[in-house]
Scaffold this motif. Sequence first.
Motif, short mmCIF file in Angstrom:
data_model
loop_
_atom_site.label_atom_id
_atom_site.label_comp_id
_atom_site.label_asym_id
_atom_site.label_seq_id
_atom_site.Cartn_x
_atom_site.Cartn_y
_atom_site.Cartn_z
N TYR A 113 0.83 -1.21 0.00
CA TYR A 113 0.00 0.00 0.00
C TYR A 113 0.87 1.26 0.00
N LEU A 114 1.87 1.30 0.87
CA LEU A 114 2.71 2.50 0.99
C LEU A 114 3.65 2.69 -0.19
N SER A 115 4.01 1.61 -0.87
CA SER A 115 4.98 1.73 -1.96
C SER A 115 4.43 2.46 -3.18
N VAL A 116 3.14 2.74 -3.18
CA VAL A 116 2.58 3.56 -4.26
C VAL A 116 3.14 4.98 -4.17
N LEU B 174 5.74 5.91 -1.61
CA LEU B 174 7.07 5.95 -1.01
C LEU B 174 7.96 4.87 -1.61
N HIS B 175 9.25 5.16 -1.68
CA HIS B 175 10.20 4.15 -2.15
C HIS B 175 10.27 3.03 -1.10
N PRO B 176 10.36 1.79 -1.54
CA PRO B 176 10.41 0.67 -0.58
C PRO B 176 11.56 0.79 0.43
N PHE B 177 12.67 1.40 0.04
CA PHE B 177 13.79 1.53 0.97
C PHE B 177 13.46 2.53 2.09
N GLU B 178 12.67 3.56 1.78
CA GLU B 178 12.23 4.48 2.83
C GLU B 178 11.30 3.76 3.81
N ILE B 179 10.43 2.94 3.29
CA ILE B 179 9.51 2.18 4.14
C ILE B 179 10.32 1.26 5.05
N ALA B 180 11.34 0.62 4.50
CA ALA B 180 12.18 -0.29 5.29
C ALA B 180 12.88 0.47 6.41
N PHE B 181 13.42 1.64 6.10
CA PHE B 181 14.09 2.43 7.14
C PHE B 181 13.15 2.72 8.30
N PHE B 182 11.93 3.15 8.00
CA PHE B 182 10.99 3.48 9.07
C PHE B 182 10.55 2.23 9.84
N ARG B 183 10.52 1.08 9.19
CA ARG B 183 10.22 -0.16 9.89
C ARG B 183 11.30 -0.42 10.93
N TYR B 184 12.57 -0.24 10.56
CA TYR B 184 13.67 -0.45 11.50
C TYR B 184 13.65 0.62 12.60
N LEU B 185 13.38 1.86 12.23
CA LEU B 185 13.33 2.93 13.20
C LEU B 185 12.25 2.69 14.25
N PHE B 186 11.08 2.28 13.80
CA PHE B 186 10.01 1.98 14.75
C PHE B 186 10.37 0.78 15.61
N GLY B 187 11.08 -0.17 15.05
CA GLY B 187 11.57 -1.31 15.83
C GLY B 187 12.49 -0.86 16.94
N LEU B 188 13.33 0.13 16.64
CA LEU B 188 14.23 0.69 17.64
C LEU B 188 13.42 1.36 18.75
N ALA B 189 12.38 2.08 18.38
CA ALA B 189 11.53 2.74 19.38
C ALA B 189 10.85 1.72 20.29
N VAL B 190 10.44 0.60 19.72
CA VAL B 190 9.78 -0.44 20.51
C VAL B 190 10.75 -1.03 21.54
N LEU C 97 11.50 -4.26 -1.60
CA LEU C 97 11.53 -3.93 -3.03
C LEU C 97 10.71 -4.95 -3.82
N ALA C 98 10.86 -6.23 -3.52
CA ALA C 98 10.12 -7.27 -4.24
C ALA C 98 8.62 -7.08 -4.10
N VAL C 99 8.17 -6.73 -2.90
CA VAL C 99 6.74 -6.53 -2.65
C VAL C 99 6.20 -5.38 -3.50
N SER C 100 7.04 -4.38 -3.75
CA SER C 100 6.58 -3.24 -4.56
C SER C 100 6.55 -3.56 -6.04
N LEU C 101 7.17 -4.66 -6.46
CA LEU C 101 7.30 -4.97 -7.89
C LEU C 101 6.41 -6.09 -8.39
N SER C 102 5.97 -6.96 -7.52
CA SER C 102 5.22 -8.15 -7.96
C SER C 102 3.99 -8.37 -7.09
N PRO C 103 3.08 -9.20 -7.57
CA PRO C 103 1.89 -9.50 -6.76
C PRO C 103 2.26 -10.14 -5.41
N LEU C 104 1.53 -9.75 -4.38
CA LEU C 104 1.82 -10.25 -3.04
C LEU C 104 1.78 -11.78 -2.96
#
Length: 173
Positions: free
Chosen positions: A10-13, A15-31, A68-75
């Motif tokens: 949904y978000l990759s429409v 945002l770049h998938p690498f930006e999404i990945a960074f925020f996933r790790y950042l939120f993991g750090l917050a947790v 990146l793969a999720v942004s390029l092909s069917p889930l």
Amino acid sequence: FTGLLSGIRYLSVDLHPFEIAFFRYLFGLAVLFPILIRDGLTPFRTKRMGMHTLRGGVQVAQGLLSFLAVSLSPLAKIAAVQFTVPLFTAIAAITILKEKMNLGRGLALIVGFFGTWVILRPGADILDIGATIALISSFFNAANIILVKVLARTESSITITLYQTTISTPLAL
């Protein structure tokens, strides 16, 4: 994981998938921050910094490729290809960790290999780049699992998780 993959898609429409990945790790750090408040820096004591760093790099490679793969092909195709992780992990466990091969494991590897072959359909008109990237991501995921198994011999799960997140977040940035 279904929610994570759907969210990435949904978000990759926008945002770049690498930006999404960074925020996933950042939120993991917050947790994990409350653990640091509770235990201080004690969980960071280790004699295996090199192994933790390697794991962080492998984790970031796996995560970025997966997103990146999720942004390029069917889930459905990406999820199916990611079922190759146990195949790669079993092969690595046999070759690197010297675990024993038995008939059941051998048959499972053969069936899994042919199932992957059917999913990827080599020889089809166009090789799906997203599925290929997901397959490479699965290889890194298996390496990550093996690294965790090796680290778990001497490190606590908290130490392993904290290092993974604190190393992966800046690498993903």
